[in-house]
Design an enzyme around this catalytic site. Structure first.
Site, PDB file in Angstrom:
ATOM      1  N   ALA A 146      71.509  42.055  52.004  1.00 44.61           N
ATOM      2  CA  ALA A 146      70.540  43.160  51.080  1.00 44.61           C
ATOM      3  C   ALA A 146      70.768  43.083  49.586  1.00 44.61           C
ATOM      4  CB  ALA A 146      70.690  44.524  51.428  1.00 44.61           C
ATOM      5  N   ALA A 147      71.784  42.867  49.131  1.00 45.75           N
ATOM      6  CA  ALA A 147      71.996  42.857  47.515  1.00 45.75           C
ATOM      7  C   ALA A 147      71.407  41.872  46.563  1.00 45.75           C
ATOM      8  CB  ALA A 147      73.632  43.062  47.256  1.00 45.75           C
ATOM      9  N   PRO A 148      70.864  41.908  45.400  1.00 40.97           N
ATOM     10  CA  PRO A 148      70.997  42.940  44.717  1.00 40.97           C
ATOM     11  C   PRO A 148      70.060  44.280  45.177  1.00 40.97           C
ATOM     12  CG  PRO A 148      69.815  41.600  43.592  1.00 40.97           C
ATOM     13  CD  PRO A 148      70.195  40.782  44.728  1.00 40.97           C
ATOM     14  N   GLY A 149      69.108  43.901  46.071  1.00 41.59           N
ATOM     15  CA  GLY A 149      68.053  45.125  46.729  1.00 41.59           C
ATOM     16  C   GLY A 149      66.717  45.044  46.455  1.00 41.59           C
ATOM     17  N   GLY A 150      66.162  43.810  45.711  1.00 38.86           N
ATOM     18  CA  GLY A 150      64.624  43.685  45.639  1.00 38.86           C
ATOM     19  C   GLY A 150      63.831  43.807  46.920  1.00 38.86           C
ATOM     20  N   LYS A 151      64.448  42.985  47.864  1.00 34.95           N
ATOM     21  CA  LYS A 151      63.703  42.961  49.061  1.00 34.95           C
ATOM     22  C   LYS A 151      63.702  44.321  49.596  1.00 34.95           C
ATOM     23  CE  LYS A 151      63.639  37.884  49.184  1.00 34.95           C
ATOM     24  NZ  LYS A 151      64.751  37.796  48.522  1.00 34.95           N
ATOM     25  N   ARG A 178      78.361  43.383  44.593  1.00 34.76           N
ATOM     26  CA  ARG A 178      77.014  43.272  44.701  1.00 34.76           C
ATOM     27  C   ARG A 178      76.713  44.618  45.549  1.00 34.76           C
ATOM     28  NH1 ARG A 178      74.370  38.248  44.048  1.00 34.76           N
ATOM     29  NH2 ARG A 178      72.975  38.645  45.749  1.00 34.76           N
ATOM     30  N   ASP A 189      67.863  37.643  54.864  1.00 32.38           N
ATOM     31  CA  ASP A 189      67.468  36.852  53.309  1.00 32.38           C
ATOM     32  C   ASP A 189      68.756  36.185  53.100  1.00 32.38           C
ATOM     33  OD1 ASP A 189      66.234  35.974  51.329  1.00 32.38           O
ATOM     34  OD2 ASP A 189      67.003  37.718  49.917  1.00 32.38           O
ATOM     35  N   CYS A 198      66.275  30.482  49.567  1.00 30.75           N
ATOM     36  CA  CYS A 198      65.924  30.037  48.412  1.00 30.75           C
ATOM     37  C   CYS A 198      66.492  28.610  48.429  1.00 30.75           C
ATOM     38  CB  CYS A 198      65.972  30.688  47.353  1.00 30.75           C
ATOM     39  SG  CYS A 198      67.457  31.319  46.883  1.00 30.75           S
TER      40      CYS A 198
HETATM   41  C1  LIG Z   1      69.936  35.721  49.123  1.00 29.57           C
HETATM   42  S1  LIG Z   1      71.265  37.038  48.738  1.00 29.57           S
HETATM   43  C2  LIG Z   1      70.203  38.627  48.850  1.00 29.57           C
HETATM   44  C3  LIG Z   1      69.250  38.963  48.009  1.00 29.57           C
HETATM   45  C4  LIG Z   1      68.665  40.279  48.423  1.00 29.57           C
HETATM   46  N1  LIG Z   1      68.006  40.185  49.872  1.00 29.57           N
HETATM   47  C5  LIG Z   1      67.353  40.605  47.440  1.00 29.57           C
HETATM   48  O1  LIG Z   1      66.144  40.315  47.921  1.00 29.57           O
HETATM   49  O2  LIG Z   1      67.918  41.246  46.505  1.00 29.57           O
HETATM   50  C6  LIG Z   1      72.183  37.011  50.178  1.00 29.57           C
HETATM   51  C7  LIG Z   1      73.286  38.169  49.998  1.00 29.57           C
HETATM   52  O3  LIG Z   1      74.231  38.389  51.389  1.00 29.57           O
HETATM   53  C8  LIG Z   1      75.171  38.650  51.163  1.00 29.57           C
HETATM   54  N2  LIG Z   1      75.991  38.395  52.368  1.00 29.57           N
HETATM   55  C9  LIG Z   1      76.598  37.006  52.815  1.00 29.57           C
HETATM   56  N3  LIG Z   1      77.282  36.976  53.951  1.00 29.57           N
HETATM   57  C10 LIG Z   1      77.061  38.518  54.289  1.00 29.57           C
HETATM   58  C11 LIG Z   1      77.486  38.780  55.704  1.00 29.57           C
HETATM   59  N4  LIG Z   1      78.196  38.287  56.381  1.00 29.57           N
HETATM   60  N5  LIG Z   1      76.920  40.360  55.730  1.00 29.57           N
HETATM   61  C12 LIG Z   1      76.437  41.008  54.840  1.00 29.57           C
HETATM   62  N6  LIG Z   1      75.949  40.579  53.727  1.00 29.57           N
HETATM   63  C13 LIG Z   1      76.409  38.931  53.471  1.00 29.57           C
HETATM   64  C14 LIG Z   1      75.758  37.993  49.857  1.00 29.57           C
HETATM   65  O4  LIG Z   1      76.836  38.547  49.229  1.00 29.57           O
HETATM   66  C15 LIG Z   1      74.245  38.224  49.158  1.00 29.57           C
HETATM   67  O5  LIG Z   1      74.502  39.453  48.408  1.00 29.57           O
END
Ligand SMILES: C[S@@+](CC[C@H](N)C(=O)[O-])C[C@H]1O[C@@H](n2cnc3c(N)ncnc32)[C@H](O)[C@@H]1O
Length: 322
Positions: free
Chosen positions: A123-128, A151, A190, A244
């Site tokens: 989820a982070a940083p949370g836009g979606k 994050r 995501d 992405c």
């Molecule tokens: C592409 S970014 C997400 C961007 C976010 N959806 C947004 O729109 O702001 C992927 C995120 O997944 C987190 N992540 C990676 N592996 C994970 C896991 N096993 N469980 C939960 N989060 C995870 C990463 O730390 C990263 O913040």
């Protein structure tokens, strides 16, 4: 030339060669679009302000904008005004959230309603997360999971600043948390990825962190996150998988693996309500073949309006029909 610089240039050449093979007629255009400044979408959070009110306020303060969509409410600001939009009071006070239009398209493909219970698995940083909440008009329930501590705190700060009313945030690995979270009618993955579609090809240094090995590592992680996400998805539910990355190893190959492993899932045509430039998922890429249904996935191509994304919409069949 220093060794690190030589290595970055070699990686850049490799990246460009892969892109030329993936998009034989569009690679140069894509490279240019990845390098140029682009406009920005402003998600207007419906529990904080009306779309027309935000639009008028921005225009009054000299920030040009147009309505891009009403559900969720989105304004679009051209590239030359991007910086003033991001710094505007409406963004600083959490009334609007600035994000790429392609990221909004991902959430619009999942199309959650106030009746849904949604898992935002990465989820982070949370836009979606905010776009999901906006589509649900601040109703229903969103469980937002983030593994990386720093994050996660960013995500929590974004949720606090925007006063998102229907989001519960959990810090942890979604693969471990899923058994405790219950069932969801919608899941967004995501996924963490090589982020190669966000690399500025004119910045050779940006390639220091790109490699085919990294792509392979990301693909392994994406599969294990998806395996957990599918367990969390209720029968009849919808799942969106997004990256992405241009790499088929992280996109079509992951989908092909998922469809084999989880026959209760089927791909549905990904909608394109923001009319972004797209092309279908690839059945053949970089010497590999993928099953025909992957064509229902969508490769959003970068342009002056948006960055690149890959997205796939999947449905889980109801138990009775299996
Ligand atoms: C592409 S970014 C997400 C961007 C976010 N959806 C947004 O729109 O702001 C992927 C995120 O997944 C987190 N992540 C990676 N592996 C994970 C896991 N096993 N469980 C939960 N989060 C995870 C990463 O730390 C990263 O913040």
């Amino acid at each position: 030339m220093a060794r690190a610089e030589k290595r970055a240039l070699a990686l850049r050449a490799r990246f460009c060669a892969r892109l030329a093979a993936l998009y034989p007629e569009k690679a140069d255009e894509i490279l240019q679009a990845q390098a140029m400044p682009r406009g920005i979408a402003l998600l207007v959070l419906p529990w904080r302000a009306e779309l027309a009110e935000a639009q008028a306020q921005l225009r009054q303060d000299g920030v040009p904008n147009e309505v891009l969509a009403t559900q969720p409410p989105i304004l679009f600001v051209p590239a030359h005004a991007r910086a003033s939009a991001v710094r505007h009071r409406l963004c600083e006070e959490g009334i609007c959230y600035a994000m790429d239009a392609a990221s909004l398209a991902v959430v619009m493909a999942l199309a959650p309603t106030p009746a849904d219970r949604v898992l935002d698995a990465c989820a982070a940083p949370g836009g979606k997360t905010l776009a999901l909440a906006a589509m649900m008009q601040g109703k229903g329930e969103i469980v937002a999971v983030e593994r990386a501590k720093a994050r996660f705190f960013k995500l929590r700060a974004v949720l606090a600043r925007t006063r998102a009313p229907n989001v519960k945030a959990h810090m942890g690995d979604v693969r471990r948390l899923v058994p405790r979270l219950g069932a969801f009618s919608c899941v967004l993955v995501d996924a963490p990825c090589s982020t190669e579609a966000r690399i500025n090809p004119e910045d050779a240094q940006a390639f220091r962190y790109w490699s085919e090995r990294k792509i392979a590592e990301c693909a392994r992680r994406q599969k294990s996150i998806l395996a957990a996400a599918v367990k969390a998805l209720a029968d009849g539910g919808r799942l969106v998988y997004a990256t992405c990355s241009h790499a088929p190893e992280e996109n079509e190959a992951v989908l092909a693996w998922l469809l084999m492993r989880a026959p209760e899932l089927s791909l549905a045509p990904a909608p394109n309500p923001l009319a972004l430039p797209t092309q279908p998922g690839l059945c053949e890429a970089l010497g590999h073949r993928y099953p025909a249904p992957v064509q229902q996935a969508m490769r959003i191509l970068p342009s002056a309006r948006n960055g690149a994304m890959f997205l796939a919409l999947l449905r889980k069949s109801r138990a009775a029909s299996r």
